[in-house]
Design a protein around this motif. Structure first.
Motif, short mmCIF file in Angstrom:
data_model
loop_
_atom_site.label_atom_id
_atom_site.label_comp_id
_atom_site.label_asym_id
_atom_site.label_seq_id
_atom_site.Cartn_x
_atom_site.Cartn_y
_atom_site.Cartn_z
N VAL A 93 0.81 -1.23 0.00
CA VAL A 93 0.00 0.00 0.00
C VAL A 93 0.84 1.27 0.00
O VAL A 93 0.32 2.35 -0.23
CB VAL A 93 -0.98 0.06 1.19
N LEU A 94 2.13 1.13 0.27
CA LEU A 94 2.99 2.31 0.27
C LEU A 94 3.57 2.52 -1.12
O LEU A 94 3.73 1.58 -1.90
CB LEU A 94 4.13 2.14 1.28
N THR A 95 3.91 3.76 -1.43
CA THR A 95 4.53 4.03 -2.73
C THR A 95 5.99 3.59 -2.68
O THR A 95 6.53 3.29 -1.62
CB THR A 95 4.47 5.52 -3.07
N LEU A 122 12.38 5.61 -11.70
CA LEU A 122 12.15 6.95 -11.15
C LEU A 122 10.72 7.42 -11.36
O LEU A 122 10.10 8.01 -10.49
CB LEU A 122 13.14 7.95 -11.78
N ASP A 123 10.16 7.12 -12.55
CA ASP A 123 8.80 7.59 -12.82
C ASP A 123 7.75 6.81 -12.03
O ASP A 123 6.57 7.15 -12.07
CB ASP A 123 8.50 7.56 -14.32
N LEU A 124 8.19 5.77 -11.31
CA LEU A 124 7.25 5.00 -10.50
C LEU A 124 7.32 5.41 -9.03
O LEU A 124 6.65 4.80 -8.19
CB LEU A 124 7.56 3.51 -10.60
N LYS A 130 1.80 -2.06 -4.99
CA LYS A 130 0.94 -3.15 -5.46
C LYS A 130 0.67 -3.06 -6.96
O LYS A 130 0.26 -4.04 -7.58
CB LYS A 130 -0.37 -3.21 -4.67
N LYS A 131 0.92 -1.87 -7.54
CA LYS A 131 0.67 -1.71 -8.97
C LYS A 131 1.89 -2.08 -9.81
O LYS A 131 1.85 -1.96 -11.03
CB LYS A 131 0.27 -0.27 -9.28
N LEU A 132 2.97 -2.47 -9.16
CA LEU A 132 4.20 -2.77 -9.90
C LEU A 132 4.22 -4.21 -10.38
O LEU A 132 3.58 -5.08 -9.80
CB LEU A 132 5.43 -2.53 -9.02
N GLY A 135 9.09 -7.76 -11.68
CA GLY A 135 10.43 -7.26 -11.93
C GLY A 135 10.66 -5.88 -11.33
O GLY A 135 11.71 -5.60 -10.76
N GLN A 136 9.62 -5.04 -11.44
CA GLN A 136 9.74 -3.70 -10.87
C GLN A 136 9.83 -3.75 -9.35
O GLN A 136 10.59 -3.03 -8.73
CB GLN A 136 8.56 -2.84 -11.31
N THR A 137 9.02 -4.66 -8.75
CA THR A 137 9.06 -4.81 -7.30
C THR A 137 10.45 -5.25 -6.86
O THR A 137 10.99 -4.77 -5.87
CB THR A 137 8.03 -5.85 -6.83
N ARG A 138 11.01 -6.18 -7.62
CA ARG A 138 12.36 -6.66 -7.32
C ARG A 138 13.36 -5.51 -7.39
O ARG A 138 14.25 -5.38 -6.58
CB ARG A 138 12.67 -7.81 -8.29
N ARG A 139 13.18 -4.64 -8.37
CA ARG A 139 14.08 -3.48 -8.50
C ARG A 139 13.95 -2.57 -7.29
O ARG A 139 14.95 -2.02 -6.82
CB ARG A 139 13.76 -2.69 -9.77
N VAL A 140 12.73 -2.39 -6.80
CA VAL A 140 12.55 -1.55 -5.61
C VAL A 140 13.28 -2.17 -4.43
O VAL A 140 13.99 -1.48 -3.68
CB VAL A 140 11.05 -1.40 -5.27
N ALA A 141 13.14 -3.49 -4.28
CA ALA A 141 13.81 -4.16 -3.17
C ALA A 141 15.32 -4.02 -3.30
O ALA A 141 16.02 -3.78 -2.32
CB ALA A 141 13.41 -5.63 -3.13
N LEU A 142 15.80 -4.17 -4.54
CA LEU A 142 17.24 -4.11 -4.74
C LEU A 142 17.78 -2.69 -4.60
O LEU A 142 18.97 -2.51 -4.35
CB LEU A 142 17.60 -4.68 -6.11
N ALA A 143 16.91 -1.70 -4.75
CA ALA A 143 17.36 -0.31 -4.58
C ALA A 143 17.99 -0.12 -3.20
O ALA A 143 18.83 0.75 -3.01
CB ALA A 143 16.18 0.65 -4.75
N ARG A 144 17.58 -0.96 -2.26
CA ARG A 144 18.18 -0.87 -0.92
C ARG A 144 19.68 -1.10 -0.96
O ARG A 144 20.43 -0.57 -0.14
CB ARG A 144 17.53 -1.89 0.01
#
Lengths: 204, 220
Positions: A93-95, A122-124, A130-132, A135-144
């Motif tokens: 639920v969080l961006t 960046l544009d996401l 939840k809208k990702l 692969g995009q979710t994985r990228r967010v996790a890996l951004a850490r």
């Protein structure tokens, strides 16, 4: 970042559901090294990472980090390690930005923007997670990994769901990390192209 | 992750997931409304029963909210991340309980004047009811968190959780309704409030540690 650190596993015995996943496991991982954990499905690759991260307790054995025994109190290791598991701890639920702020509240806006740009998400930044796509979710996790200043990376299937570009990006980041003196343990079925790694094969 | 960033994110998650909180509140109202309709709308029945009705509805609403407290964190891997964060797990758990408590109990308190007037709760005992809610409800959340963390990895854990924690809820309900009844009859009730406070303080000491142990056992 400390200059030389080492993670020593000795005589590790992991059991799950009455099945020995490994017994008498011994290895040492030093700064600048990558270890790839291999094995069939169910061989206990993820469990090994979870044990080292401190999610699961081992049956027997010792884990030492930077010369200190952390088997019972994993705090020293945990404060210097980042663990990204199968389910990556991203709140749906969080961006994207809020998710990363949850882990790194002190990251500056520029830093965050640069990392997201690098991972081409960046544009996401203001999109709920939840809208990702996977692969995009994985990228967010890996951004850490880009935001953290931690030495030890424990990555469970980091390449899963990533596209070719993403894989190359992550590989080069892992390479930079070990060159800077970090140490990385990862499970994957993928061949690493640019990284020299030690292989640990778990067999059931 | 820091304690503050975790607290903030938890709050945001609950605000975004309004539906869960609203469900619990609507449930609370529904139970209370059903009593005058189902049993008797006369003040002779409602006035002495009001405290009990409100407390029963409160327990049910809290049970509903608390059952799924760790579910999503467990499914998306956040619970694992809390365990490996290097922060104190009992403290993180306590923050989570605090967020849930404030999000549910504050709206309940705001609705209370209306609902207690509807049940003909005598004016003098209204503030006693508020006091029992304030000192008693933390223990319900704290105890419930243990059960919720214990059963989070089970598919059909709701029933089991109910069986585990309901016995510990009973003394709270007994003392709370006892205090309201005593106030209605003009008897001293401060001792009963003190007992409620004692239960809340005891669970404040025990629950974070026990919940942390349960969380660790569940992510195992």
């Amino acid at each position: 970042m400390q200059s030389i650190v080492s993670l020593t596993i000795s005589d590790l015995w992991i059991e799950r559901g009455d099945r020995d996943l490994c017994k008498g496991l011994f290895f040492e991982l030093k700064s600048g090294q990558v270890m790839r954990v291999l094995g069939e499905n169910g061989a206990g690759k993820s469990s090994l990472l979870k044990v080292i991260a401190g999610v699961i307790a081992p049956l027997e054995g010792q884990i030492q980090y930077a010369g200190q025994d952390v088997t019972h109190d994993r705090k020293i290791l945990q404060q210097d390690a980042i663990y990204i598991g199968h389910s990556a701890g991203i709140k749906s639920v969080l961006t994207v930005e809020e998710n990363l702020r949850r882990y790194y509240p002190s990251a500056s806006a520029d830093e965050l923007e640069a990392v997201l740009d690098n991972l081409s998400i960046l544009d996401l930044a203001d999109t709920p997670a939840k809208k990702l796509s996977a692969g995009q979710t994985r990228r967010v996790a890996l951004a850490r990994l880009w935001l953290s200043k931690k030495n030890v990376w424990l990555l469970d299937e980091p390449f899963a769901a990533l596209d070719i570009k993403g894989i190359a990006l992550l590989e080069s980041h892992i390479e930079q990390h070990v060159l800077a003196g970090g140490l990385v343990m990862l499970t994957t079925h993928q061949d690493l192209h640019s990284i020299q790694s030690y292989d640990l094969v778990l067999s059931p | 992750m820091t304690y503050f960033s975790y607290f903030k994110a938890e709050f945001l998650v609950l605000l975004r997931r309004k539906q869960d909180v609203i469900n619990a509140l609507l449930f609370f109202i529904t139970v209370i409304v059903l009593f005058p309709l189902g049993v008797s709308p006369s003040p002779i029945f409602l006035a002495p029963a009001a405290g009990g009705i409100i407390w029963c509805a409160l327990v049910l609403a809290i049970l509903m909210a608390i059952e799924s407290m760790f579910k999503e964190d467990y499914n998306d891997g956040s619970l694992e991340q809390l365990v490996v964060s290097g922060l104190s797990l009992p403290l993180l758990v306590l923050l989570k309980i605090l967020v849930l408590w404030s999000v549910i109990v504050i709206p309940l308190l705001l609705m209370l004047p209306l609902l207690s007037a509807m049940l003909y709760l005598p004016e003098g005992s209204f503030w006693v009811l508020v006091a029992t809610l304030l000192v008693g409800s933390p223990s319900l959340f704290l105890i419930g968190a243990i059960g919720s963390a214990l059963t989070v990895s089970l598919k059909q854990g709701a029933m089991l959780m109910l069986l585990v924690i309901l016995p510990f809820y009973l003394p709270v309900v007994v003392f709370a309704t006892g205090a309201i009844k005593a106030a209605q009859e003009g008897l001293p009730y401060s001792g009963l409030l003190a007992m409620l406070l004692a239960i809340s303080l005891l669970s404040l000491v025990l629950s974070p540690v026990m919940t942390a142990i349960s969380v660790k056992a569940s992510v195992n």
